[in-house]
Design a protein around this motif. Structure first.
Motif, PDB file in Angstrom:
ATOM      1  N   LEU A   2       0.867  -1.173   0.000  1.00 23.86           N
ATOM      2  CA  LEU A   2       0.000   0.000   0.000  1.00 23.86           C
ATOM      3  C   LEU A   2       0.902   1.221   0.000  1.00 23.86           C
ATOM      4  O   LEU A   2       1.693   1.422   0.922  1.00 23.86           O
ATOM      5  CB  LEU A   2      -0.912   0.013   1.228  1.00 23.86           C
ATOM      6  N   LEU A   3       0.808   2.024  -1.056  1.00 26.69           N
ATOM      7  CA  LEU A   3       1.591   3.247  -1.188  1.00 26.69           C
ATOM      8  C   LEU A   3       0.676   4.444  -0.950  1.00 26.69           C
ATOM      9  O   LEU A   3      -0.343   4.603  -1.632  1.00 26.69           O
ATOM     10  CB  LEU A   3       2.208   3.329  -2.585  1.00 26.69           C
ATOM     11  N   LEU A   4       1.043   5.282  -0.003  1.00 31.58           N
ATOM     12  CA  LEU A   4       0.316   6.521   0.272  1.00 31.58           C
ATOM     13  C   LEU A   4       1.217   7.697  -0.070  1.00 31.58           C
ATOM     14  O   LEU A   4       2.352   7.770   0.425  1.00 31.58           O
ATOM     15  CB  LEU A   4      -0.068   6.622   1.746  1.00 31.58           C
ATOM     16  N   THR A   5       0.755   8.603  -0.921  1.00 36.76           N
ATOM     17  CA  THR A   5       1.487   9.833  -1.184  1.00 36.76           C
ATOM     18  C   THR A   5       0.580  11.000  -0.846  1.00 36.76           C
ATOM     19  O   THR A   5      -0.620  10.960  -1.105  1.00 36.76           O
ATOM     20  CB  THR A   5       1.947   9.910  -2.654  1.00 36.76           C
ATOM     21  N   ALA A   6       1.152  12.036  -0.244  1.00 41.55           N
ATOM     22  CA  ALA A   6       0.315  13.089   0.327  1.00 41.55           C
ATOM     23  C   ALA A   6       0.657  14.498  -0.141  1.00 41.55           C
ATOM     24  O   ALA A   6      -0.149  15.408   0.021  1.00 41.55           O
ATOM     25  CB  ALA A   6       0.401  13.037   1.860  1.00 41.55           C
ATOM     26  N   SER A   7       1.824  14.695  -0.723  1.00 40.16           N
ATOM     27  CA  SER A   7       2.237  16.064  -1.051  1.00 40.16           C
ATOM     28  C   SER A   7       1.499  16.609  -2.270  1.00 40.16           C
ATOM     29  O   SER A   7       1.424  15.949  -3.305  1.00 40.16           O
ATOM     30  CB  SER A   7       3.743  16.118  -1.326  1.00 40.16           C
TER      31      SER A   7
END
Length: 201
Positions: A4-9
């Protein structure tokens, strides 16, 4: 395996997103059969917690109204994504001494009693044990050491939240000092890439 990859920027060309994606690609290349879920919290932000969620999680399913049921379904989906994954990769910028609000919203929906942790006589116990997590944290300044190290509230917060749900095998990849000019940014990226190469090896 599954990731599971989470990116937030929200920043175009974000260093945290760039390195988090590269790390994920290296991990997946080592095992091509690995399933991948990428949740881009900047492009598709989650709603901030409201009364529908705060009230809905305390009601029996049969008593939920339409709005409460919808937000609980979203939370359940997020919990299922995390529960299924064996590896978690989080890419986030460091802003105002902590994490981005988009990532905080995700945390609010996945930290749920009876789903990802439970209360015991000895205190809360995480229910998602055995997972590996990587945190890719980009910052304009240097917070790993020096006079402002105590102002890094992102790292201890993420460590504590992951531990609460049972994820204690956590590795931090810092990309720091990137606001100090092109050379500093290049050096930070080079250092981060060397770290992910060691991880992938």
């Amino acid at each position: 395996m599954s990731i599971l990859l989470l990116t937030a920027s929200p920043r175009p060309g974000s260093y945290s997103t760039q390195i988090a994606v590269e790390l994920t690609e290296r991990l997946k290349a080592a095992n091509p059969a690995t399933a991948l879920v990428h949740r881009d919290l900047a492009a598709n932000p989650l709603p901030h917690m409201d009364s529908n969620f705060a009230v809905g999680i305390r009601k029996p399913v049969s008593d939920l109204n339409e709005a409460e049921a919808a937000i609980i379904r979203l939370s359940d989906e997020l919990v299922d994504e995390l529960s299924t994954a064996e590896t978690l990769v989080i890419g986030t910028a460091f802003i105002n001494l902590t994490i981005l609000s988009s990532l905080k919203s995700w945390i609010d929906y996945i930290v749920r009693a009876g789903k990802t942790f439970k209360y015991t006589a000895g205190g809360p116990e995480g229910m998602l044990k055995g997972k590996k997590a990587y945190i890719v944290l980009a910052s304009g300044g240097t917070y790993s050491e020096g006079p402002v190290a105590a102002l890094d509230h992102a790292t201890p917060y993420l460590w504590a939240l992951l531990a609460l749900i049972g994820i204690t095998d956590v590795e931090l990849i810092r990309i720091e000092g990137v606001s100090r000019g092109p050379d500093a940014a290049t050096n930070a990226i080079t250092h981060a890439r060397a770290q992910i190469a060691r991880i992938a090896a």
